[in-house]
Structures are given as C-alpha cells and as structure tokens.
Design a protein around this motif. Structure first.
Motif, PDB file in Angstrom:
ATOM      1  N   TYR A  47       0.841  -1.191   0.000  1.00  0.00           N
ATOM      2  CA  TYR A  47       0.000   0.000   0.000  1.00  0.00           C
ATOM      3  C   TYR A  47       0.881   1.248   0.000  1.00  0.00           C
ATOM      4  CZ  TYR A  47      -4.266  -2.631   0.845  1.00  0.00           C
ATOM      5  OH  TYR A  47      -5.334  -3.474   0.721  1.00  0.00           O
ATOM      6  N   GLU A  48       0.601   2.155  -0.922  1.00  0.00           N
ATOM      7  CA  GLU A  48       1.314   3.427  -1.006  1.00  0.00           C
ATOM      8  C   GLU A  48       0.317   4.577  -1.063  1.00  0.00           C
ATOM      9  OE1 GLU A  48       4.358   3.976  -0.614  1.00  0.00           O
ATOM     10  OE2 GLU A  48       5.240   1.971  -0.800  1.00  0.00           O
ATOM     11  N   PRO A  49       0.357   5.457  -0.101  1.00  0.00           N
ATOM     12  CA  PRO A  49       1.191   5.417   1.101  1.00  0.00           C
ATOM     13  C   PRO A  49       0.655   4.380   2.089  1.00  0.00           C
ATOM     14  CG  PRO A  49      -0.300   7.271   1.223  1.00  0.00           C
ATOM     15  CD  PRO A  49      -0.503   6.657  -0.140  1.00  0.00           C
ATOM     16  N   PRO A  50       1.495   3.901   2.993  1.00  0.00           N
ATOM     17  CA  PRO A  50       1.015   2.911   3.964  1.00  0.00           C
ATOM     18  C   PRO A  50      -0.036   3.499   4.900  1.00  0.00           C
ATOM     19  CG  PRO A  50       3.243   3.668   4.496  1.00  0.00           C
ATOM     20  CD  PRO A  50       2.929   4.213   3.148  1.00  0.00           C
ATOM     21  N   TRP A  51      -0.940   2.625   5.314  1.00  0.00           N
ATOM     22  CA  TRP A  51      -1.988   3.059   6.235  1.00  0.00           C
ATOM     23  C   TRP A  51      -1.417   3.151   7.658  1.00  0.00           C
ATOM     24  CZ3 TRP A  51      -7.391   0.497   5.250  1.00  0.00           C
ATOM     25  CH2 TRP A  51      -7.733   0.640   3.889  1.00  0.00           C
ATOM     26  N   GLN A  68      -5.545   2.921  11.638  1.00  0.00           N
ATOM     27  CA  GLN A  68      -6.509   2.788  10.549  1.00  0.00           C
ATOM     28  C   GLN A  68      -6.646   1.332  10.108  1.00  0.00           C
ATOM     29  OE1 GLN A  68      -5.555   5.118   7.074  1.00  0.00           O
ATOM     30  NE2 GLN A  68      -7.352   4.431   5.922  1.00  0.00           N
ATOM     31  N   VAL A  69      -5.527   0.601  10.098  1.00  0.00           N
ATOM     32  CA  VAL A  69      -5.585  -0.819   9.735  1.00  0.00           C
ATOM     33  C   VAL A  69      -6.440  -1.582  10.732  1.00  0.00           C
ATOM     34  CG1 VAL A  69      -4.236  -2.934   9.454  1.00  0.00           C
ATOM     35  CG2 VAL A  69      -3.346  -0.767   8.559  1.00  0.00           C
ATOM     36  N   ILE A  70      -6.181  -1.361  12.014  1.00  0.00           N
ATOM     37  CA  ILE A  70      -6.912  -2.108  13.044  1.00  0.00           C
ATOM     38  C   ILE A  70      -8.387  -1.724  13.042  1.00  0.00           C
ATOM     39  CG2 ILE A  70      -7.077  -2.614  15.496  1.00  0.00           C
ATOM     40  CD1 ILE A  70      -4.598  -3.763  14.011  1.00  0.00           C
ATOM     41  N   SER A  71      -8.699  -0.446  12.894  1.00  0.00           N
ATOM     42  CA  SER A  71     -10.106  -0.044  12.872  1.00  0.00           C
ATOM     43  C   SER A  71     -10.814  -0.593  11.631  1.00  0.00           C
ATOM     44  CB  SER A  71     -10.218   1.481  12.912  1.00  0.00           C
ATOM     45  OG  SER A  71      -9.654   2.065  11.745  1.00  0.00           O
ATOM     46  N   SER A  72     -10.105  -0.702  10.510  1.00  0.00           N
ATOM     47  CA  SER A  72     -10.697  -1.281   9.300  1.00  0.00           C
ATOM     48  C   SER A  72     -10.981  -2.758   9.494  1.00  0.00           C
ATOM     49  CB  SER A  72      -9.757  -1.082   8.111  1.00  0.00           C
ATOM     50  OG  SER A  72      -9.575   0.297   7.828  1.00  0.00           O
ATOM     51  N   LEU A  73     -10.090  -3.457  10.181  1.00  0.00           N
ATOM     52  CA  LEU A  73     -10.323  -4.864  10.495  1.00  0.00           C
ATOM     53  C   LEU A  73     -11.542  -5.011  11.401  1.00  0.00           C
ATOM     54  CD1 LEU A  73      -9.569  -7.884  10.597  1.00  0.00           C
ATOM     55  CD2 LEU A  73      -7.935  -7.319  12.423  1.00  0.00           C
ATOM     56  N   GLN A  74     -11.635  -4.155  12.375  1.00  0.00           N
ATOM     57  CA  GLN A  74     -12.768  -4.222  13.297  1.00  0.00           C
ATOM     58  C   GLN A  74     -14.086  -3.915  12.584  1.00  0.00           C
ATOM     59  OE1 GLN A  74     -11.155  -1.419  16.110  1.00  0.00           O
ATOM     60  NE2 GLN A  74     -10.389  -3.043  17.477  1.00  0.00           N
ATOM     61  N   GLU A  75     -14.041  -3.019  11.619  1.00  0.00           N
ATOM     62  CA  GLU A  75     -15.258  -2.669  10.888  1.00  0.00           C
ATOM     63  C   GLU A  75     -15.657  -3.764   9.904  1.00  0.00           C
ATOM     64  OE1 GLU A  75     -16.851   0.775   7.765  1.00  0.00           O
ATOM     65  OE2 GLU A  75     -14.980   1.057   8.896  1.00  0.00           O
ATOM     66  N   ALA A  76     -14.667  -4.320   9.176  1.00  0.00           N
ATOM     67  CA  ALA A  76     -14.971  -5.321   8.141  1.00  0.00           C
ATOM     68  C   ALA A  76     -15.206  -6.710   8.724  1.00  0.00           C
ATOM     69  CB  ALA A  76     -13.831  -5.373   7.123  1.00  0.00           C
ATOM     70  N   GLY A  77     -14.598  -6.985   9.879  1.00  0.00           N
ATOM     71  CA  GLY A  77     -14.752  -8.305  10.497  1.00  0.00           C
ATOM     72  C   GLY A  77     -13.703  -9.307  10.071  1.00  0.00           C
ATOM     73  N   ALA A  87       1.761  -4.089   9.646  1.00  0.00           N
ATOM     74  CA  ALA A  87       2.893  -4.232   8.729  1.00  0.00           C
ATOM     75  C   ALA A  87       2.580  -5.227   7.610  1.00  0.00           C
ATOM     76  CB  ALA A  87       4.129  -4.680   9.503  1.00  0.00           C
ATOM     77  N   LEU A  88       1.942  -6.347   7.955  1.00  0.00           N
ATOM     78  CA  LEU A  88       1.575  -7.327   6.937  1.00  0.00           C
ATOM     79  C   LEU A  88       0.533  -6.758   5.975  1.00  0.00           C
ATOM     80  CD1 LEU A  88       1.378 -10.566   9.127  1.00  0.00           C
ATOM     81  CD2 LEU A  88       3.187  -9.934   7.513  1.00  0.00           C
ATOM     82  N   PHE A  89      -0.414  -6.017   6.515  1.00  0.00           N
ATOM     83  CA  PHE A  89      -1.423  -5.381   5.665  1.00  0.00           C
ATOM     84  C   PHE A  89      -0.758  -4.423   4.682  1.00  0.00           C
ATOM     85  CE2 PHE A  89      -4.367  -1.998   4.619  1.00  0.00           C
ATOM     86  CZ  PHE A  89      -5.546  -2.679   4.333  1.00  0.00           C
ATOM     87  N   ASN A  90       0.101  -3.568   5.175  1.00  0.00           N
ATOM     88  CA  ASN A  90       0.735  -2.565   4.314  1.00  0.00           C
ATOM     89  C   ASN A  90       1.691  -3.200   3.307  1.00  0.00           C
ATOM     90  OD1 ASN A  90      -0.360   0.006   5.080  1.00  0.00           O
ATOM     91  ND2 ASN A  90       0.670  -0.224   7.053  1.00  0.00           N
ATOM     92  N   ALA A  91       2.227  -4.369   3.633  1.00  0.00           N
ATOM     93  CA  ALA A  91       3.109  -5.065   2.696  1.00  0.00           C
ATOM     94  C   ALA A  91       2.330  -5.784   1.599  1.00  0.00           C
ATOM     95  CB  ALA A  91       3.993  -6.060   3.447  1.00  0.00           C
ATOM     96  N   GLY A  92       0.992  -5.843   1.739  1.00  0.00           N
ATOM     97  CA  GLY A  92       0.172  -6.452   0.712  1.00  0.00           C
ATOM     98  C   GLY A  92      -0.291  -7.860   1.004  1.00  0.00           C
ATOM     99  N   HIS A  93       0.025  -8.390   2.179  1.00  0.00           N
ATOM    100  CA  HIS A  93      -0.409  -9.758   2.514  1.00  0.00           C
ATOM    101  C   HIS A  93      -1.920  -9.830   2.721  1.00  0.00           C
ATOM    102  CE1 HIS A  93       3.630 -11.501   3.050  1.00  0.00           C
ATOM    103  NE2 HIS A  93       3.966 -10.287   3.450  1.00  0.00           N
ATOM    104  N   TYR A  94      -2.520  -8.748   3.203  1.00  0.00           N
ATOM    105  CA  TYR A  94      -3.943  -8.723   3.489  1.00  0.00           C
ATOM    106  C   TYR A  94      -4.596  -7.535   2.798  1.00  0.00           C
ATOM    107  CZ  TYR A  94      -2.946 -12.149   7.127  1.00  0.00           C
ATOM    108  OH  TYR A  94      -2.539 -13.271   7.805  1.00  0.00           O
ATOM    109  N   ALA A  95      -5.904  -7.663   2.608  1.00  0.00           N
ATOM    110  CA  ALA A  95      -6.675  -6.571   2.022  1.00  0.00           C
ATOM    111  C   ALA A  95      -8.076  -6.603   2.573  1.00  0.00           C
ATOM    112  CB  ALA A  95      -6.690  -6.683   0.490  1.00  0.00           C
TER     113      ALA A  95
END
Length: 400
Positions: free
Chosen positions: A300-304, A308-317, A387-395
């Motif tokens: 991800y560019e720019p990285p989140w 924001q990553v954790i709140s997005s996980l909490q929102e999406a499930g 870090a894994l999310f921003n590296a592209g492992h998760y979306a």
C-alpha cells in the motif's frame, strides 16, 4: 469464479491413514488413490484457465505435440486470447503455474495436504489437455500429487530402477528418449496419483481433461549452499585481507606450505563457526518465503497508519489474505525470548507469547477479527498485523 469452492476432505484408500502413507509411500513408491476427493467438481472452467494464461504476471505454457515425429513445441505466455481460437483439435496442452497464488480460493485445496510441512508445498499447477494430448514421458525431481479434476487421463509409470533416463536432445522439455510402462491407470475426477521423485511417468488425455498437480519443493543442496555461503561471506567472514605474519623466510619460495593452508582455511571457516543457529533459521525462513518475481506483493502506497488498519479490520470483520502471501514461522531456540515470522522474504521478530498468533497467521487464508481480537491489545501484535497489511499480505474483503 462465481462462488467459493468447497473441496472434499482427502481420503486415503481403505486401511491407510496419513501415518501409514508417510511410512510406506512418501518419497518411496507411487500410490493410486481412487476417489481420494470424493464428489470433486471442477470449479475452474477451461475458458477461465485460458483467460488466466493471458494475464501478464502469470506463468503459462502451451505445449504442441507431434509425438509421431518425437517433437514437442513449447510456447510461453502471456497469450493473446486469439491464440486459443487457432489451436488444433487435439495434441495440445495448456499449463498454468501457481494457480493457488493467482486464485487464492483454489489454494484452499492445498490445506488438504496439511499432513506435510507447508514449506514443502510449491504450487498448484493446472493443465488443460485436448484429446490424446500429453507433455511426453518424463521424470520429476520432486513429489507430486496428480489430481484428476475433469475428464479422464491415462497415466503410465515405469518402476524399473535401472531404466535409462536419457533425454531427447535439442528439446526445451525434458522428455525421455525411451519409456517402458510397468503399470497404467485411467483416472477419473476425484482420483489422485501420488508419485515420489524419480518415477518415469506419462499422462495422456482421453478426451478433453483437466489435471491439477500439487508439486512439492525439493531444494538442491548446491542451491541452498550457494545462498547460505554467500550470507556467510557477507555477514560473518572476517573483514580485510590476508596478512603474512611470518618471521622467517620460507624453506622453498615456490611451496604452498601447510602453515599457509591451515591459516587461510581457518580464517574462512571461522565465518561458518560464527553463524549461530538463529542466523541460519533467519536466512532459511527468508529464503523459503522469497517469492518469484512475477508473484511479488503490491504494498500500500502510502502505507496506512496502524490505527486505521486495526479499525478497518474491526469494521470489516476480516481481512482476505493474498494468494501470493507466503508465511512461515519459527519458535524461540535455546531459551530465547523471541519467535520469528517470515513473510515473502521479510523477517518479523516478536515476543515468544505471540507464537500462537504467528501460527494462526501462517495457517489461515483469512484473518478473522474474532480469532485475533485477544491479541489486538498487544502493541507488537497490532504492529505486525498493520505491517503485513501494508506489505500487501492482506486486504479489505471488497478489494479481492
């Protein structure tokens, strides 16, 4: 692909379980497993496989066979869709590598082989063949499970350990010049043929068919040594240059004397001695998870920001894991306090109590909020997930 496929559980023949398979067959002898995946329904139509072969980052080949002339012609992708419209009615095969990474919903099938180390699994290759098509008799240097996904293919294997393995010269494919079959079977959808390394085999389509090959990595010792010793040279070999500290002239100026030999060898080998077990584990974990160039993740560019990553996980499930993500982990050694996660060539060091989280991440295709929520209060855990999310492992789910 309209819906996620539900693959049946792997079933060994009557009287055989995973322990029996590993003790009697694994890397020893072939095994035909009728209806090992009972009720298997192919979720990948031929036109979708052909479409995948047209993608620029997909490794694909078309093999045209003129067996009566002893010729096999290889064409490499990516292909134009028009190429498939002008292929002959028979004697050609489409091979697509790393389908599990391109279509992660199909990579779930590899979980059926979790009785084997995950690092050993290389890829899921899918081949579509028209009637009477084959890639010729050949020998693999690795274990393979040949899954009949659609149609029928007749497999013939050779069991003579003294059989000649000379190859037809001047071919891009490694095709045996001579092949003598000792056994043969016609495989139907759901059947699996396991072959250990070194068994000559030849599969010929009887009508249009699709075969899925689960191949296993077998790194060559020289390949491993080359890379590890390069690490030794870069990181652990003494700096500077040789210094001759003799105090007397040599007995013979032309002699390469024993003192010099021993001194030079000791200096070089000191680098190997300085490398600790953790150093070797760090190198191997990174080496085994290093992706092919065409399978690199897109960060991800720019990285989140982490929050924001954790709140997005909490929102999406949940987050969806990219099929190109390759994760392995190691436990702390010698009473150490840190475990390690290896992710596509990168190493993340974490406190030992987070070992269950590392195992979860490496073994699951989805990151479920309900499963990881107990760890989110740990700063090291939330930093790792970000870090894994921003590296592209998760979306986010909608992005896949």
């Amino acid at each position: 692909m309209s819906a996620l496929p539900e693959f049946p559980r792997l079933q060994f023949p009557d009287g055989l379980d995973t322990e029996g398979f590993l003790a009697r067959y694994w890397q020893r002898r072939p095994l035909l497993m009728r209806q090992a995946l009972p009720g298997f329904e192919n979720p990948l139509p031929a036109d979708e496989l052909a479409g995948l072969a047209c993608e620029p980052d997909v490794e694909a080949r078309i093999i045209l066979e003129r067996a009566e002339q002893g010729q096999w012609q290889v064409q490499h992708g990516p292909f134009d869709a028009r190429r498939f419209a002008v292929l002959p009615p028979s004697h050609w095969t489409l091979l697509v590598q790393d389908v599990d990474k391109q279509l992660p919903e199909l990579g779930v099938l590899l979980d059926r082989f979790d009785f084997l180390p995950r690092w050993r699994i290389d890829d899921l290759m899918v081949s579509y063949a028209e009637d009477q098509s084959s890639v010729g008799p050949h020998v693999d240097d690795y274990d393979v499970f040949l899954i009949q996904a659609e149609g029928h293919r007749r497999w013939r294997i050779g069991l003579d350990p003294e059989a000649p393995l000379e190859l037809i010269p001047d071919l891009e494919l490694r095709i045996l010049k001579q092949f003598q079959a000792d056994q043969e079977w016609l495989l139907a959808p759901g059947d699996i043929l396991y072959l250990p390394p070194g068994v000559p085999h030849w599969g010929v389509a009887e009508g249009p068919c699709q075969t899925w090959s689960v191949g296993f990595r077998a790194p060559a010792w020289r390949e491993l040594a080359d890379d590890w010793l390069a690490q030794i040279a870069d990181r652990f070999t003494p700096q500077g240059r040789w210094r001759d500290q003799r105090s007397a002239p040599p007995a013979d100026a032309a002699e390469l004397d024993q003192q010099t030999l021993l001194s030079l060898r000791a200096a070089i080998e000191s680098g190997v001695a300085r490398a600790a077990p953790d150093d070797f584990a760090a190198w191997l974990g990174s080496w085994l998870t290093e992706p092919k160039l065409n399978l690199e993740l897109v960060p991800y560019e720019p990285p989140w920001p982490e929050a924001q990553v954790i709140s997005s996980l909490q929102e999406a499930g949940h987050f969806e894991r990219d099929g190109r993500s390759r994760l392995l982990f190691t436990r702390p050694t010698d009473g150490g306090k840190q475990a390690a996660l290896f992710a596509n060539g990168q190493q993340y060091r974490l406190p030992a109590p987070l070992l269950p989280l590392l195992s979860y991440l490496a073994n699951h295709h989805r990151l479920e909020l309900d499963d990881v929520s107990p760890w989110l209060a740990n700063p090291s855990a939330s930093r790792l997930i970000a870090a894994l999310f921003n590296a592209g492992h998760y979306a986010m789910p909608a992005e896949r």
